[in-house]
Design a protein around this motif. Structure first.
Motif, short mmCIF file in Angstrom:
data_model
loop_
_atom_site.label_atom_id
_atom_site.label_comp_id
_atom_site.label_asym_id
_atom_site.label_seq_id
_atom_site.Cartn_x
_atom_site.Cartn_y
_atom_site.Cartn_z
N PHE A 23 132.12 88.93 92.58
CA PHE A 23 131.79 89.68 93.79
C PHE A 23 133.05 90.28 94.41
CE2 PHE A 23 127.71 88.03 93.24
CZ PHE A 23 126.84 88.42 94.24
N LYS A 24 134.11 89.49 94.52
CA LYS A 24 135.36 89.99 95.11
C LYS A 24 135.91 91.17 94.33
CE LYS A 24 136.89 85.75 97.34
NZ LYS A 24 137.83 84.64 97.32
N ALA A 25 135.80 91.11 93.01
CA ALA A 25 136.36 92.17 92.16
C ALA A 25 135.51 93.43 92.15
CB ALA A 25 136.52 91.64 90.73
N ASN A 26 134.21 93.31 92.43
CA ASN A 26 133.32 94.45 92.23
C ASN A 26 132.60 94.96 93.48
OD1 ASN A 26 133.39 94.92 89.21
ND2 ASN A 26 133.05 92.71 89.34
N ALA A 27 132.83 94.33 94.61
CA ALA A 27 132.27 94.83 95.87
C ALA A 27 133.37 95.58 96.62
CB ALA A 27 131.74 93.68 96.72
N ASP A 28 132.97 96.55 97.41
CA ASP A 28 133.93 97.31 98.21
C ASP A 28 134.45 96.44 99.36
OD1 ASP A 28 135.35 99.69 98.49
OD2 ASP A 28 133.89 100.57 99.86
N THR A 29 135.36 96.95 100.13
CA THR A 29 135.93 96.23 101.26
C THR A 29 134.86 95.75 102.22
OG1 THR A 29 137.88 97.62 101.06
CG2 THR A 29 137.65 96.37 103.10
N VAL A 100 130.49 103.21 95.34
CA VAL A 100 131.50 104.23 95.61
C VAL A 100 132.59 104.05 94.56
CG1 VAL A 100 132.68 102.76 97.32
CG2 VAL A 100 133.01 105.24 97.37
N HIS A 101 133.11 105.17 94.06
CA HIS A 101 134.15 105.07 93.04
C HIS A 101 135.52 105.03 93.70
CE1 HIS A 101 136.63 105.97 89.52
NE2 HIS A 101 135.67 105.32 88.90
N TRP A 106 134.03 101.45 90.02
CA TRP A 106 132.88 101.48 90.91
C TRP A 106 132.80 100.20 91.71
CZ3 TRP A 106 130.50 105.86 91.81
CH2 TRP A 106 130.52 106.86 90.84
N LYS A 107 132.57 100.33 93.02
CA LYS A 107 132.47 99.18 93.93
C LYS A 107 131.16 99.26 94.70
CE LYS A 107 136.55 97.97 92.67
NZ LYS A 107 136.68 96.92 91.68
N MET A 108 130.45 98.13 94.76
CA MET A 108 129.20 98.08 95.50
C MET A 108 129.48 98.20 96.99
SD MET A 108 126.15 95.22 95.51
CE MET A 108 127.13 93.93 96.26
N MET A 109 128.79 99.15 97.65
CA MET A 109 128.99 99.32 99.09
C MET A 109 127.68 99.24 99.87
SD MET A 109 127.84 102.61 99.73
CE MET A 109 127.59 104.13 98.87
N PHE A 110 126.56 99.13 99.12
CA PHE A 110 125.24 98.99 99.74
C PHE A 110 124.34 98.24 98.78
CE2 PHE A 110 120.86 100.61 99.82
CZ PHE A 110 120.47 100.18 101.07
#
Length: 122
Positions: A23-29, A100-101, A106-110
């Motif tokens: 999760f830390k590596a693939n989710a946005d801030t 969002v790239h 790619w990072k999960m933002m929603f």
């Protein structure tokens, strides 16, 4: 940038089965989440804290319903998910996730889930 559908689906599978480090590596801030029991903006660390048990899901089946790229660095996908909880209980939901790239991928933002009756799978 054109999103790779298979890459995004692999990311999704990881959020179902991954641990806090995933999760830390693939989710946005920050990530906006919407579930029946909660809807809020979560920090990366808080979101990662929800993935305390990497064995929480098994037998995951994702049926992609749609994918759209409203911008060169944003993609949203929606799918029907069927999985089994760690305790053996079936689970089904309509799921939408926005990415969002960033420079590191790619990072999960929603992320939103609307539960369905498990028998709804065709």
């Amino acid at each position: 940038m054109m999103a790779n559908k298979n890459e995004l689906l692999d990311l999704e599978r990881g959020f179902w089965t991954g641990d806090a480090a995933y999760f830390k590596a693939n989710a946005d801030t920050k990530c906006l989440v919407a579930f029946p029991q909660m809807a809020q903006t979560m920090s990366n660390a808080d979101l990662a804290g929800t993935a305390t048990d990497p064995n929480r899901w098994r037998d995951l089946d994702i049926d992609l319903k749609g994918i759209i790229e409203p911008g060169s660095d944003i993609v949203i996908l929606t799918y029907e998910a069927h999985a089994t909880r760690e305790n053996g209980e079936p689970y089904a939901a309509l799921v939408s996730t926005g990415y969002v790239h960033r420079v590191n991928g790619w990072k999960m933002m929603f992320h939103a889930q609307t539960p369905l009756e498990p028998a709804a799978k065709n």
